[in-house]
Design a protein around this motif. Structure first.
Motif, short mmCIF file in Angstrom:
data_model
loop_
_atom_site.label_atom_id
_atom_site.label_comp_id
_atom_site.label_asym_id
_atom_site.label_seq_id
_atom_site.Cartn_x
_atom_site.Cartn_y
_atom_site.Cartn_z
N UNK A 184 0.83 -1.20 0.00
CA UNK A 184 0.00 0.00 0.00
C UNK A 184 0.86 1.25 0.00
N UNK A 185 1.91 1.23 0.84
CA UNK A 185 2.73 2.42 1.04
C UNK A 185 4.21 2.08 0.91
N UNK A 186 4.96 3.07 0.47
CA UNK A 186 6.42 2.92 0.44
C UNK A 186 7.03 4.21 0.94
N UNK A 187 8.14 4.08 1.65
CA UNK A 187 8.77 5.29 2.17
C UNK A 187 10.28 5.08 2.30
N UNK A 188 11.00 6.16 2.06
CA UNK A 188 12.46 6.12 2.17
C UNK A 188 12.86 6.29 3.64
N UNK A 189 13.70 5.40 4.12
CA UNK A 189 14.23 5.53 5.48
C UNK A 189 15.74 5.62 5.41
N UNK A 190 16.32 6.49 6.24
CA UNK A 190 17.78 6.50 6.27
C UNK A 190 18.27 6.68 7.71
N UNK A 191 19.40 6.12 7.97
CA UNK A 191 20.01 6.23 9.30
C UNK A 191 21.46 6.64 9.12
N UNK A 192 21.91 7.58 9.95
CA UNK A 192 23.27 8.07 9.82
C UNK A 192 24.01 7.90 11.14
N UNK A 193 25.30 7.70 11.06
CA UNK A 193 26.12 7.65 12.26
C UNK A 193 27.53 8.13 11.92
N UNK A 194 28.11 8.90 12.86
CA UNK A 194 29.51 9.30 12.73
C UNK A 194 30.24 8.70 13.91
N UNK A 195 31.26 7.95 13.64
CA UNK A 195 31.95 7.24 14.72
C UNK A 195 33.45 7.50 14.61
#
Lengths: 104, 148
Positions: free
Chosen positions: B54-65
């Motif tokens: 039914x639905x689609x969505x862009x997900x993003x996750x960021x990290x600086x280590x």
């Protein structure tokens, strides 16, 4: 505006292509964050200040891309990709691009 | 002489805190990976027929280590003889797994039943970018399409 990394939008049909749209941001390190980062470089671990900065930059790049797509009359962007490059010492570019389409 | 003492102290601090932080981080990562294991994640999807959703969505996750003083020192030595750099491998591993976990956690909140076509993007801040050895921070972005 629907964003996907797929070649279309699930459950919908692509009726028109508008070509590539893109947005980018160049961000530099900041002194306040750098002091904390300098300390973190000794003990290691996540640099939360920089993670926030990266998140803001990513959002900004996406917003610019979405704005461009809206001006073309698109209602979705498919096959979205991110790319990064370092422009100068201490500055980095974050780049988002995709194909603007109209779906139904 | 003073300089050597300072370096040794920094190495000690870097080693102790670095190892502790890494252990704590891995424990946290493993716990959250177990909690989110029910959500399938795929690195393909763009060249398949579109999934039924039914639905689609862009997900993003960021990290600086960031690496610690000890790891940076090890890297400096490694540059002399070459070979595998285990100290930095774990750094990248932590960064990538953390970034993917952030994607999964957002997607679960949204109610996704699958994440398709996940991609990673990695870059470095500091030493790596300037071509010299020095403290290196790694930034990772993971992103993909959640469907429900």
């Amino acid at each position: 505006m629907i964003l996907t990394t797929l070649e279309g939008v699930p459950g919908k049909e692509v009726i028109e292509h508008y070509g590539i749209v893109q947005g980018s941001t160049v961000r530099a390190k900041n002194v306040g964050r750098d002091i904390a980062a300098g300390f973190k470089n000794i003990v290691g671990g996540e640099l939360r200040g920089y993670t926030d900065l990266l998140n803001e930059a990513r959002q900004e790049a996406l917003d610019r891309m979405v704005l461009q797509a809206k001006q073309l009359g698109a209602n979705a962007i498919v096959n979205v990709r991110f790319a990064t490059s370092s422009v100068a010492q201490g500055a980095a570019e974050l780049f988002a691009y995709g194909t603007a389409v109209r779906v139904r | 002489m003073d300089e050597i003492i300072v370096i040794l102290v920094l190495l000690g601090i870097g080693y102790v805190f670095g190892v502790l932080a890494e252990k704590r981080h891995y424990k946290d990562i493993k716990k959250r990976e177990r909690e989110t294991v029910f959500l399938p994640v795929a690195s393909f999807g763009a060249k398949q027929p579109l999934p039924d959703a039914r639905d689609a969505m862009l997900f993003s996750g960021a990290v600086v280590i960031s690496s610690d003083y000890f790891k940076t020192f090890v890297m400096t030595l490694r540059n002399l003889i070459g070979g595998r750099v285990i100290a930095y491998e774990s750094l990248l591993d932590r960064g990538r797994r953390e970034a993917l976990l952030r994607v999964k956690e957002q997607a679960i909140q949204w109610g996704a039943r699958e994440i398709l076509n996940v991609r990673y993007e990695t870059s470095t801040i500091g030493g790596g970018a300037s071509g010299r050895t020095g403290p290196v921070s790694i930034e990772v972005i993971a992103y993909g399409t959640g469907i429900r």
